[in-house]
Design a protein around this motif. Sequence first.
Motif, PDB file in Angstrom:
ATOM      1  N   ILE A  29       7.736 -65.523  24.516  1.00 41.58           N
ATOM      2  CA  ILE A  29       6.812 -64.399  24.360  1.00 41.58           C
ATOM      3  C   ILE A  29       7.538 -63.072  24.233  1.00 41.58           C
ATOM      4  O   ILE A  29       6.960 -62.070  23.799  1.00 41.58           O
ATOM      5  N   GLY A  30       8.826 -63.055  24.580  1.00 45.15           N
ATOM      6  CA  GLY A  30       9.605 -61.819  24.439  1.00 45.15           C
ATOM      7  C   GLY A  30      10.082 -61.564  23.021  1.00 45.15           C
ATOM      8  O   GLY A  30      10.778 -60.579  22.759  1.00 45.15           O
ATOM      9  N   ARG A  31       9.703 -62.436  22.087  1.00 46.63           N
ATOM     10  CA  ARG A  31      10.168 -62.299  20.697  1.00 46.63           C
ATOM     11  C   ARG A  31       9.505 -61.137  19.965  1.00 46.63           C
ATOM     12  O   ARG A  31       9.998 -60.702  18.927  1.00 46.63           O
ATOM     13  N   ALA A  32       8.352 -60.633  20.459  1.00 51.51           N
ATOM     14  CA  ALA A  32       7.553 -59.699  19.661  1.00 51.51           C
ATOM     15  C   ALA A  32       7.968 -58.230  19.808  1.00 51.51           C
ATOM     16  O   ALA A  32       8.256 -57.566  18.824  1.00 51.51           O
ATOM     17  N   ILE A  33       7.994 -57.725  21.028  1.00 50.13           N
ATOM     18  CA  ILE A  33       8.286 -56.305  21.234  1.00 50.13           C
ATOM     19  C   ILE A  33       9.793 -56.094  21.220  1.00 50.13           C
ATOM     20  O   ILE A  33      10.508 -56.557  22.100  1.00 50.13           O
ATOM     21  N   ARG A  34      10.299 -55.362  20.205  1.00 48.41           N
ATOM     22  CA  ARG A  34      11.747 -55.257  20.040  1.00 48.41           C
ATOM     23  C   ARG A  34      12.278 -53.821  20.056  1.00 48.41           C
ATOM     24  O   ARG A  34      13.481 -53.615  20.086  1.00 48.41           O
ATOM     25  N   HIS A  35      11.402 -52.814  20.019  1.00 55.00           N
ATOM     26  CA  HIS A  35      11.886 -51.426  20.070  1.00 55.00           C
ATOM     27  C   HIS A  35      10.756 -50.508  20.521  1.00 55.00           C
ATOM     28  O   HIS A  35       9.606 -50.940  20.674  1.00 55.00           O
ATOM     29  N   ARG A  36      11.065 -49.243  20.716  1.00 48.80           N
ATOM     30  CA  ARG A  36      10.143 -48.293  21.340  1.00 48.80           C
ATOM     31  C   ARG A  36       8.815 -48.158  20.614  1.00 48.80           C
ATOM     32  O   ARG A  36       7.763 -48.054  21.243  1.00 48.80           O
ATOM     33  N   ASN A  37       8.835 -48.172  19.290  1.00 55.56           N
ATOM     34  CA  ASN A  37       7.607 -47.921  18.539  1.00 55.56           C
ATOM     35  C   ASN A  37       6.880 -49.198  18.115  1.00 55.56           C
ATOM     36  O   ASN A  37       5.928 -49.154  17.353  1.00 55.56           O
ATOM     37  N   ASP A  38       7.363 -50.340  18.591  1.00 59.93           N
ATOM     38  CA  ASP A  38       6.746 -51.614  18.231  1.00 59.93           C
ATOM     39  C   ASP A  38       5.458 -51.802  19.034  1.00 59.93           C
ATOM     40  O   ASP A  38       5.271 -51.205  20.096  1.00 59.93           O
ATOM     41  N   PHE A  39       4.566 -52.638  18.524  1.00 54.48           N
ATOM     42  CA  PHE A  39       3.354 -52.990  19.270  1.00 54.48           C
ATOM     43  C   PHE A  39       2.949 -54.410  18.909  1.00 54.48           C
ATOM     44  O   PHE A  39       3.182 -54.881  17.790  1.00 54.48           O
ATOM     45  N   ALA A  40       2.348 -55.113  19.886  1.00 54.26           N
ATOM     46  CA  ALA A  40       1.967 -56.506  19.662  1.00 54.26           C
ATOM     47  C   ALA A  40       1.018 -56.961  20.765  1.00 54.26           C
ATOM     48  O   ALA A  40       0.919 -56.334  21.827  1.00 54.26           O
ATOM     49  N   THR A  41       0.350 -58.077  20.492  1.00 55.39           N
ATOM     50  CA  THR A  41      -0.471 -58.721  21.516  1.00 55.39           C
ATOM     51  C   THR A  41       0.109 -60.101  21.795  1.00 55.39           C
ATOM     52  O   THR A  41       0.613 -60.762  20.884  1.00 55.39           O
ATOM     53  N   VAL A  42       0.085 -60.498  23.056  1.00 54.52           N
ATOM     54  CA  VAL A  42       0.543 -61.828  23.465  1.00 54.52           C
ATOM     55  C   VAL A  42      -0.655 -62.567  24.035  1.00 54.52           C
ATOM     56  O   VAL A  42      -1.340 -62.063  24.938  1.00 54.52           O
ATOM     57  N   ILE A  43      -0.933 -63.747  23.484  1.00 57.12           N
ATOM     58  CA  ILE A  43      -2.128 -64.507  23.862  1.00 57.12           C
ATOM     59  C   ILE A  43      -1.691 -65.838  24.457  1.00 57.12           C
ATOM     60  O   ILE A  43      -1.034 -66.647  23.796  1.00 57.12           O
ATOM     61  N   LEU A  44      -2.021 -66.049  25.736  1.00 59.94           N
ATOM     62  CA  LEU A  44      -1.592 -67.235  26.481  1.00 59.94           C
ATOM     63  C   LEU A  44      -2.769 -68.188  26.635  1.00 59.94           C
ATOM     64  O   LEU A  44      -3.721 -67.911  27.373  1.00 59.94           O
ATOM     65  N   SER A  71      16.329 -56.202  31.792  1.00 65.31           N
ATOM     66  CA  SER A  71      15.932 -55.062  30.974  1.00 65.31           C
ATOM     67  C   SER A  71      15.442 -55.597  29.638  1.00 65.31           C
ATOM     68  O   SER A  71      16.216 -56.214  28.897  1.00 65.31           O
ATOM     69  N   PRO A  72      14.165 -55.412  29.310  1.00 62.43           N
ATOM     70  CA  PRO A  72      13.585 -56.028  28.116  1.00 62.43           C
ATOM     71  C   PRO A  72      14.349 -55.684  26.839  1.00 62.43           C
ATOM     72  O   PRO A  72      14.938 -54.603  26.717  1.00 62.43           O
ATOM     73  N   THR A  73      14.346 -56.617  25.900  1.00 67.65           N
ATOM     74  CA  THR A  73      14.962 -56.377  24.603  1.00 67.65           C
ATOM     75  C   THR A  73      14.321 -55.156  23.957  1.00 67.65           C
ATOM     76  O   THR A  73      13.104 -55.009  23.964  1.00 67.65           O
ATOM     77  N   GLY A  74      15.182 -54.283  23.413  1.00 65.01           N
ATOM     78  CA  GLY A  74      14.669 -53.063  22.804  1.00 65.01           C
ATOM     79  C   GLY A  74      14.815 -51.851  23.696  1.00 65.01           C
ATOM     80  O   GLY A  74      14.495 -50.729  23.316  1.00 65.01           O
ATOM     81  N   THR A  75      15.314 -52.079  24.926  1.00 67.51           N
ATOM     82  CA  THR A  75      15.470 -50.956  25.872  1.00 67.51           C
ATOM     83  C   THR A  75      16.913 -50.467  25.940  1.00 67.51           C
ATOM     84  O   THR A  75      17.270 -49.710  26.847  1.00 67.51           O
ATOM     85  N   GLY A  76      17.758 -50.911  25.019  1.00 67.93           N
ATOM     86  CA  GLY A  76      19.148 -50.463  25.021  1.00 67.93           C
ATOM     87  C   GLY A  76      19.975 -51.106  26.107  1.00 67.93           C
ATOM     88  O   GLY A  76      20.870 -50.482  26.673  1.00 67.93           O
ATOM     89  N   LYS A  77      19.699 -52.385  26.395  1.00 69.02           N
ATOM     90  CA  LYS A  77      20.396 -53.085  27.483  1.00 69.02           C
ATOM     91  C   LYS A  77      21.906 -53.130  27.258  1.00 69.02           C
ATOM     92  O   LYS A  77      22.684 -52.871  28.184  1.00 69.02           O
ATOM     93  N   SER A  78      22.331 -53.452  26.037  1.00 69.80           N
ATOM     94  CA  SER A  78      23.770 -53.579  25.766  1.00 69.80           C
ATOM     95  C   SER A  78      24.500 -52.257  25.982  1.00 69.80           C
ATOM     96  O   SER A  78      25.563 -52.209  26.605  1.00 69.80           O
ATOM     97  N   LEU A  79      23.906 -51.169  25.476  1.00 72.03           N
ATOM     98  CA  LEU A  79      24.525 -49.851  25.659  1.00 72.03           C
ATOM     99  C   LEU A  79      24.558 -49.455  27.131  1.00 72.03           C
ATOM    100  O   LEU A  79      25.525 -48.861  27.608  1.00 72.03           O
ATOM    101  N   SER A  80      23.501 -49.785  27.851  1.00 71.21           N
ATOM    102  CA  SER A  80      23.463 -49.458  29.285  1.00 71.21           C
ATOM    103  C   SER A  80      24.533 -50.236  30.037  1.00 71.21           C
ATOM    104  O   SER A  80      25.205 -49.698  30.929  1.00 71.21           O
ATOM    105  N   LEU A  81      24.710 -51.523  29.691  1.00 70.19           N
ATOM    106  CA  LEU A  81      25.761 -52.332  30.311  1.00 70.19           C
ATOM    107  C   LEU A  81      27.132 -51.745  30.023  1.00 70.19           C
ATOM    108  O   LEU A  81      27.991 -51.641  30.911  1.00 70.19           O
ATOM    109  N   LEU A  82      27.336 -51.377  28.765  1.00 69.95           N
ATOM    110  CA  LEU A  82      28.626 -50.820  28.358  1.00 69.95           C
ATOM    111  C   LEU A  82      28.932 -49.510  29.071  1.00 69.95           C
ATOM    112  O   LEU A  82      29.991 -49.357  29.693  1.00 69.95           O
TER     113      LEU A  82
END
Length: 844
Positions: free
Chosen positions: A786-801, A39-50
Amino acid sequence: MAIPEQDFGFPFTPYPIQEDFMKSLYNVLDQGKVGIFESPTGTGKSLSLLCGSLKWLYDQDRVSVAVPVTNATEDNDEPDWLKEYTIDHRQKKQQTHRDERRKELQNRIERARKREQMERNSTASWSRRQQYKKSRSNESQSNLDADEMEYVLDEYDSDNAVDNSKSQKANSDLNLSAEVLQLMKKMENVDDATHSDNDNRWDSTVLEEEDVDELKIYFASRTHSQLSQFIREAQKTAYAEDLHLIGLSSRKNLCINKDVQKLGSVHRINEQCLELQKKGTEKRCEYLPPLSERSRLLDFRDHALASVKDIEDLVTVGKKLHTCPYYGTRQTIKPAQLVTLPYQHLLHKATRESLGISLKNNIVIIDEAHNLIDTINAIHTITISIKQLETASSQLSQYLERYKSRLLGKNIVYIKQIMTIVKAMIKVLVTSERANKISAKEQISNVNEFVHDLGIDHLNMFKIQAYLEKSKLSRKLNGFLDMKKRKAQQLTETNDKDDDSKQSVSSIPVLNQIEAFLMALTNADKDGRIIRGTNTYGAYVQYMLLNPANEFKEIVEDARSVVLAGGTMEPIGDFLTHLFPYVNKDRISKFSCGHIIPKENLQVLTVASGPSGMKLTYNYESRSDSKLIDQTGQILANLCNVIPDGVVCFFASYPYMETVYKRWSTAEGGNILQRIEKKKKVFQEPREANMVDNTLRDYALHIDNGSSGALLLCVVNGKMSEGINFSDRLGRAVVMVGLPFANLASASLKEKIKYVKEHAVVENSEIDAGREYYENLCMRSVNQSIGRAIRHRNDFATVILLDDRYNTPRIKKKLPGWFRESVSECQNFGQVMSKTSTFFRERR
């Protein structure tokens, strides 16, 4: 706690993917499966696990579980109906006993909660009075000077004058106001009215009988900060009020003895702590109660479970109760429902046993599990230098010389056997060192071959292992050495009496490392390899674990269910092949969800060629080509013109990043850095760990001050590729330069790939297991970076490989699922600039 049957107790309305996550987790736990959750960072993974796991745990309490019967009758002559009656009677009796013990504990915890609440109320009341007095003082400041203010009377309340010397004496250590003490007295009277006289002997009854070992969840993560964040999330859930949670940590984090804490080193703290518990010790640790006062540990337990507490909160409780939090938390494991702990405490069998952790039929959840395989390998890989062996040989000789007339039994025999092994290893390493000066190659051998080379085939390593564990020779030896050095210092030093180094002068106990190495030699021959080589510090020998599955197997078999979770778990195939090869496929459940961000908030571009049309292939042979380095600089310079705020760029290694930076600084390299810095200030990830925070702070400040942004050059698997949050303006773009494949010239990597080819069980016989392992090792690092950029629902970014190999199906399918949906292949660099400009223009 009243939670509806279909409600997971989530603190807000969950997103559909969070709902799916919790339902899937609940089913995995209910069916006793092994779960792999992405579950990507920013999707509430910890709360969902709990919430998913605590809902399952809470539901188990609603179900009456049969209690195992102890001391069942063995008289086979008795009729069946009598046996059944006896078993049923004992079950009911044991269940009643468990219920009574639970009730007793809950009553104690309730009292602790009331005391904590009164302390909070008292503190709040005191703060309000102080604020009121300050406001009154400010009002009259114009009429009274400083000298006059000294004589203003404090607020007086006649009800505060409680003339009860016994109560004052009993509660003097609590530092509570008189009105709170009165309230506590009233509550105690109420308790006395509702309980029998025997309730005044809580401590003695608890000491006589063990706590009920509750069904529980063990939650492990990599770092102290990640566990703290998890506990803060637990405080938000609907379960927080009644949840019995305890956090385990090291002595370094939990010790409250100032003299021990200031030793700094983990090993020195551990050794000094054990030293202060020995019989006859002049100054026993004041925070660890003797057996006659163990009720202090039980008081700590009650307060620890009274509310969800972080490690820092437990330290505070320990200081208030004058009780060691390290041993207090261990006392609290059995009645706890949720136990948080670092990786090492869970994954290392000896550590689990020393802490009294039982995984039998409990739940194990491992967060940030993407590096679990590497972590297991690292924990069980041991390296020893020739200098350490020489030191150990000398120390053992001194110890034996001093105590040989006092040692009983087979002590001398085993110590001499250990000395024989150590001397044999020194001899072999001296030979290896001479050979390596000519060949400069590492030597690889099987464990059995190494034991044969040492000439110790006749020794029973299992008996030596048992002796080391039972005798605790390493601890005795270290204490002996400390004593010798202290005596020597007392004879030669007259000044610097307060020197901290005199508290404990040993550093890492050398024999501990050798003991771990000898124990590794008892592993199955195929599961590990011995590497002999030389480095700047001289010759060394290393036991390298090849098979993490065997070290993890006991956890999987003991626990009811094991869950691995992470933001990016791809490539998942590695877990199935290298960690769970013995687990039935039907028992393994996989869950992966997308991100909660709108799809248009993420753009992933694979770039095969640069501005001049040059093909981008950053393999080991070509990546140092000056033309390719210059082309990379031009790419970044152009991107920095159209990307706002922060850009984070990852390179394969520190040497390569430094080579590139040096080239870009020169005229031959086109003065790329000067071009970039017209738009963005350039920062580099430092090699020194203590400089990372300063670099990140300066990078963030430069972006926040309204400038056009900054460029941060980082290293894959470095200090900034994991755990660092580049959200929002700090990371509008992540650029990955090449594929960070490990160096195939490494002897250890070659041996690992060889082992995987020989032993890995893969579903498709056409798959090259060795190549798959090598690629997965690389892509796991890419996915974390590459997972360092998008961290929450309203975030936006581009990943260039940057690398034409990112366009190949084999590589692309190893990207996280939620990334793959957003990938666009760019045939030329013009498309990259066009897509990137449009992406950010639409988000202004």
